[in-house]
Design a protein around this motif. Structure first.
Motif, PDB file in Angstrom:
ATOM      1  N   TRP B  64       0.833  -1.208   0.000  1.00 38.38           N
ATOM      2  CA  TRP B  64       0.000   0.000   0.000  1.00 38.38           C
ATOM      3  C   TRP B  64       0.868   1.260   0.000  1.00 38.38           C
ATOM      4  O   TRP B  64       0.636   2.198  -0.775  1.00 38.38           O
ATOM      5  CB  TRP B  64      -0.912  -0.027   1.233  1.00 38.38           C
ATOM      6  CG  TRP B  64      -1.705   1.219   1.444  1.00 38.38           C
ATOM      7  CD1 TRP B  64      -2.934   1.500   0.918  1.00 38.38           C
ATOM      8  CD2 TRP B  64      -1.341   2.357   2.251  1.00 38.38           C
ATOM      9  NE1 TRP B  64      -3.349   2.736   1.347  1.00 38.38           N
ATOM     10  CE2 TRP B  64      -2.394   3.282   2.160  1.00 38.38           C
ATOM     11  CE3 TRP B  64      -0.233   2.672   3.023  1.00 38.38           C
ATOM     12  CZ2 TRP B  64      -2.372   4.509   2.825  1.00 38.38           C
ATOM     13  CZ3 TRP B  64      -0.196   3.894   3.687  1.00 38.38           C
ATOM     14  CH2 TRP B  64      -1.262   4.797   3.587  1.00 38.38           C
ATOM     15  N   VAL B  68       0.830   4.102  -2.889  1.00 41.65           N
ATOM     16  CA  VAL B  68       0.308   5.434  -2.593  1.00 41.65           C
ATOM     17  C   VAL B  68       1.379   6.517  -2.716  1.00 41.65           C
ATOM     18  O   VAL B  68       1.167   7.548  -3.339  1.00 41.65           O
ATOM     19  CB  VAL B  68      -0.312   5.460  -1.174  1.00 41.65           C
ATOM     20  CG1 VAL B  68      -0.669   6.873  -0.771  1.00 41.65           C
ATOM     21  CG2 VAL B  68      -1.550   4.585  -1.156  1.00 41.65           C
ATOM     22  N   VAL B  98      -0.948   7.982 -10.391  1.00 45.41           N
ATOM     23  CA  VAL B  98      -1.535   8.584  -9.204  1.00 45.41           C
ATOM     24  C   VAL B  98      -3.063   8.594  -9.293  1.00 45.41           C
ATOM     25  O   VAL B  98      -3.752   8.103  -8.398  1.00 45.41           O
ATOM     26  CB  VAL B  98      -0.981  10.013  -8.985  1.00 45.41           C
ATOM     27  CG1 VAL B  98      -1.740  10.702  -7.870  1.00 45.41           C
ATOM     28  CG2 VAL B  98       0.497   9.948  -8.664  1.00 45.41           C
ATOM     29  N   ALA B  99      -3.597   9.117 -10.394  1.00 48.75           N
ATOM     30  CA  ALA B  99      -5.047   9.298 -10.484  1.00 48.75           C
ATOM     31  C   ALA B  99      -5.785   7.977 -10.621  1.00 48.75           C
ATOM     32  O   ALA B  99      -6.890   7.814 -10.103  1.00 48.75           O
ATOM     33  CB  ALA B  99      -5.394  10.207 -11.666  1.00 48.75           C
ATOM     34  N   PHE B 100      -5.185   7.024 -11.327  1.00 53.64           N
ATOM     35  CA  PHE B 100      -5.878   5.755 -11.540  1.00 53.64           C
ATOM     36  C   PHE B 100      -5.236   4.610 -10.777  1.00 53.64           C
ATOM     37  O   PHE B 100      -5.915   3.796 -10.155  1.00 53.64           O
ATOM     38  CB  PHE B 100      -5.910   5.432 -13.046  1.00 53.64           C
ATOM     39  CG  PHE B 100      -6.896   4.358 -13.401  1.00 53.64           C
ATOM     40  CD1 PHE B 100      -8.238   4.667 -13.612  1.00 53.64           C
ATOM     41  CD2 PHE B 100      -6.494   3.034 -13.501  1.00 53.64           C
ATOM     42  CE1 PHE B 100      -9.151   3.678 -13.906  1.00 53.64           C
ATOM     43  CE2 PHE B 100      -7.417   2.029 -13.801  1.00 53.64           C
ATOM     44  CZ  PHE B 100      -8.744   2.360 -14.005  1.00 53.64           C
ATOM     45  N   ALA B 102      -3.307   4.443  -7.958  1.00 58.88           N
ATOM     46  CA  ALA B 102      -3.382   4.365  -6.499  1.00 58.88           C
ATOM     47  C   ALA B 102      -4.765   3.930  -5.997  1.00 58.88           C
ATOM     48  O   ALA B 102      -4.861   2.992  -5.197  1.00 58.88           O
ATOM     49  CB  ALA B 102      -2.960   5.683  -5.879  1.00 58.88           C
ATOM     50  N   PRO B 103      -5.868   4.563  -6.459  1.00 61.40           N
ATOM     51  CA  PRO B 103      -7.174   4.092  -5.984  1.00 61.40           C
ATOM     52  C   PRO B 103      -7.445   2.642  -6.366  1.00 61.40           C
ATOM     53  O   PRO B 103      -7.933   1.853  -5.555  1.00 61.40           O
ATOM     54  CB  PRO B 103      -8.169   5.013  -6.699  1.00 61.40           C
ATOM     55  CG  PRO B 103      -7.394   6.209  -7.087  1.00 61.40           C
ATOM     56  CD  PRO B 103      -5.987   5.755  -7.319  1.00 61.40           C
ATOM     57  N   THR B 104      -7.089   2.278  -7.608  1.00 66.47           N
ATOM     58  CA  THR B 104      -7.311   0.908  -8.051  1.00 66.47           C
ATOM     59  C   THR B 104      -6.469  -0.062  -7.234  1.00 66.47           C
ATOM     60  O   THR B 104      -6.943  -1.127  -6.833  1.00 66.47           O
ATOM     61  CB  THR B 104      -6.966   0.779  -9.547  1.00 66.47           C
ATOM     62  OG1 THR B 104      -7.597   1.848 -10.244  1.00 66.47           O
ATOM     63  CG2 THR B 104      -7.434  -0.543 -10.111  1.00 66.47           C
ATOM     64  N   ALA B 106      -5.494   0.295  -4.172  1.00 66.63           N
ATOM     65  CA  ALA B 106      -6.089   0.141  -2.839  1.00 66.63           C
ATOM     66  C   ALA B 106      -7.309  -0.775  -2.891  1.00 66.63           C
ATOM     67  O   ALA B 106      -7.532  -1.588  -1.982  1.00 66.63           O
ATOM     68  CB  ALA B 106      -6.487   1.506  -2.279  1.00 66.63           C
TER      69      ALA B 106
END
Lengths: 564, 154
Positions: B64, B68, B98-100, B102-104, B106
């Motif tokens: 993680w 991140v 960063v935009a796609f 990191a959220p994906t 997580a």
């Protein structure tokens, strides 16, 4: 944030947005509000168990949606696209912080908190550290978080409401201010009727409304302008090279340190926010707590993958139709108020039909109302349950508790409305102050309290006080000057650089951890009873739906030492 | 296949007795552990279950942290490389990660963790379904939907 306070008169929204009364969007918004009230009325409640934790009966996907709706406030729906449009790469710190924090919540806290089984964040702190003082600090913090966070929501509702209803003209107030008063009155009215069960049922509905509105708005904006076809979330990449370099170039608007500080604060804030944590008490088991977190994060990602695309489309449309987006060459660039409605603005500038623009706007209002509802419930239960019932009047009847709860919702509504009449920063910045507070004060207590059984009362009190102080200093330094006439902020530039209000948890969290651990080490260990409750939270043995760790320890206590 | 004892994969339908008969080492450890007498310390796990659990937790945490804070830090260190335009998608690399990414990342990690944790429950012979009190219809349905998804073997 140093974005200047917006001018709060009729010129607050850009020309392209056409502020006036619009019939179809107004019907959509009013219909939606009536639907919320109807659901709230059908599921109205009179006892505390239902008011706060919905009888612990909520299942997995439904709770995931509630987590999503509760989470996706005006800051996600409106504020994030706004920050990405205005601050470029720095805005992505919000996308990352507001999604990835859920993983930390999941691995370190969700199931354990469910097993602890208390109503509220202050309840956890009070019972874990056996201290009414700690309970009171946590309750005040919860109340403060609800207040600061809700200012951002009220700003969002005011701006979007102004677009839909035009200037409703309450005497003595500007159009924006009238709308803030109107929308907050509706929110409070609905909340006092329905309580948490209604709120949870509503949240699933609100999630569906807001995600559909956002995704359909994005899809059609991209389609109609030729930016994208079926996957705007990935296709906006092609557009980036055509936008001003400020949109994507790293660290031109804000430095690397602020990026990390912001992202870190949002992550730890996620893990400390009372209205997020309370969602884990509403599920039937710890396994449901885990899986509903996964579902919740998926529902959240649907919007967070899309917001940067909306920002890119909005930025391009703004540059083509209204004027330059970034200040320079004597031109001021886009205002923060325009940024805060960029999602609606993009749909409007793409010439989508008016009812569709209205739907996108209504989604923003749904987002703001859902989150305000969660915040006010958390804030009012802190007052009614933790301060009134546990500290002031232990003999309180359920009637009295519910009454105090409702009165504190109204009080929260009034002070939030007042503060939102002239807010000091854009939506996302206002909201992130609340995250820094939750991260600095509550997160270390949850984390250490759950994972180190020797954390004790003096440690918690010292740590929470330290956290509150570290959060308050940059708020006075940077945010207070906005509310004082004739003072230029910040008072200290160096302080604003290294302990920014928007990301103060980066400094606060390590310091609070150190203080809490140090004080716990030099004072007496907590009693065995408390340690056993903490251990019960980590035992993999399943627990009954309505039991708390405390119950289990109390009933199994007698035979446990027989093991050896 | 030659082994005629109960196949651990089909214990979904197996009655409790057969499960008890072939309890794994881990499940026996679990039976013997008195969780209320074992210290809770993040850095020093005291029960076999928590040791196994924390292995998953720390692995996830390290991945993680890289997902991140890795891309943004690399962008600070090597801006030239990181801002290269990606083929096909057209994103600058740092922006996409960063935009796609990191959220994906997580989301995938969360799914991975929830499954690992379910597998751990299975290894230790822990069954949430038998303890949960009877609940009303919609809740049971929602839970059932997830059980089938979460219960898939690794």
């Amino acid at each position: 944030m140093t974005v200047p306070t917006a001018v709060l008169q009729s010129g607050i929204l850009p020309e392209g947005l056409d502020v006036s009364f619009k019939l179809l969007p107004a019907i959509i918004v009013l219909g939606m509000l009536l639907l919320f009230l109807a659901i709230g009325f059908v599921f109205r409640v009179a006892d505390t168990e239902n008011m706060w934790v919905a009888g612990r009966s909520i299942g997995n996907v439904e709770n995931g949606m509630a987590i999503g709706a509760n989470w996706m406030s005006a800051a996600s729906y409106l504020g994030m696209a706004s920050l990405i449009a205005l601050s470029g790469f720095y805005g992505l710190a919000f996308v990352v912080g507001w999604t990835t924090g859920y993983f930390i919540l999941l691995i370190f806290m969700a199931a354990q908190l469910r097993r602890f089984g208390k109503y509220t964040a202050p309840d956890f702190v009070g019972d874990r550290f056996n201290s009414d003082g700690a309970r009171a600090i946590a309750a005040v913090t919860t109340f403060l978080i609800g207040f600061v966070y809700a200012i951002g929501q009220a700003r969002g509702m005011g701006l979007v409401g102004l677009y839909i209803f035009g200037d409703i003209g309450i005497p003595g107030l500007s159009g924006y201010q009238s709308m803030v008063v109107f929308m907050m009155a509706i929110t409070v009215g609905y909340l006092t009727i329905s309580g948490m069960l209604g709120a949870t049922k509503n949240m699933a509905v609100q999630y569906v409304i807001l995600i559909v509105a956002f995704l359909v708005g994005l899809l059609l904006t991209g389609l109609s302008q030729g930016y994208s076809t079926v996957l705007p979330q990935l296709e906006y990449g092609m557009l980036i090279s055509e936008l001003s370099s400020e949109f994507s170039e790293p660290f031109v608007n804000e430095p690397y340190y602020l990026w990390i500080a912001t992202c870190f604060s949002l992550v730890v804030g996620t893990c400390g926010l009372p209205h997020v944590l309370v969602r884990f008490y509403t599920v039937e088991s710890e396994r449901t707590a885990r899986w509903s977190t996964v579902w919740g994060l998926f529902f959240i990602c649907l919007l967070y993958w899309s917001a940067p695309a909306f920002a890119a489309f909005g930025t391009d449309l703004y540059a083509q139709n209204i004027g330059q987006v970034y200040p320079g060459g004597g031109e001021p660039g886009m205002t923060s108020a325009a940024g805060d409605v960029i999602v609606v603005l993009a749909a409007q500038l793409a010439n989508l039909p008016q009812w569709l623009v209205g739907l996108v706007a209504a989604g923003g209002i749904a987002a703001a109302i859902a989150t305000t509802a969660g915040l006010f419930i958390a804030g009012s239960s802190a007052i009614s349950h933790d301060i009134y019932t546990n500290i002031i009047n232990p003999e309180a009847t359920q009637r009295q508790q519910v009454l105090v709860g409702r009165l504190s919702i109204i009080a929260l509504g009034v002070i939030t409305t007042l503060a939102a009449l002239d807010p000091a920063a854009p939506i996302a910045a206002l909201v992130s102050y609340a995250f820094s507070l939750a991260g600095a004060v509550l997160f270390p207590m949850f984390f250490l309290g759950m994972w180190w059984e020797n954390t004790n009362r003096p440690g918690a009190l010292a740590g929470m006080s330290t956290g509150l102080i570290i959060w308050t200093i940059p708020m006075i330094n940077e945010v207070l000057p906005n509310y004082l006439g004739g003072v230029e902020g910040p008072f200290s530039d160096a302080l604003a650089t290294w302990v920014p209000a928007i990301g103060s948890a980066l400094i606060a969290v390590p310091v609070v951890f150190a203080v809490t651990i140090a004080v716990s080490l030099v004072t007496d260990e907590p009693d065995m009873e408390t340690k056993r409750v903490v251990r019960q939270c980590h035992s993999p043995e399943p627990m009954g739906q309505h039991r708390t760790a405390e119950d289990v320890v109390a009933t199994d206590g007698g035979d446990a030492p027989a093991d050896d | 296949m030659a082994n005629e004892t109960t196949d651990p994969d089909d214990d979904d339908e197996a009655p409790l007795a057969s499960d008890g008969g072939v309890a794994t080492q881990a499940a026996q450890d679990h039976e013997r552990t008195d969780y209320l007498s074992s210290e809770v310390n993040l850095l020093n796990p005291s029960t076999p279950f928590m040791r196994d659990h924390l292995k998953i937790v720390w692995t996830g945490f390290v991945i993680w942290a890289v997902v991140v804070f890795g891309p943004v830090t690399l962008t600070r260190l090597a801006p030239g490389v990181m801002t290269t335009e990606m083929p096909v998608l057209g994103f600058p690399l740092h922006y996409f990660l960063v935009a796609f990414g990191a959220p994906t990342g997580a989301l995938i990690l969360s799914l991975w963790y929830a499954r690992k944790r379910d597998a751990l429950d299975e290894k230790y012979g822990i069954d949430h379904a038998t303890v949960e009190e009877a609940s009303d219809e919609p809740v049971a349905a929602a839970d059932g939907g997830v059980t089938s998804e979460g219960g898939v073997d690794e």
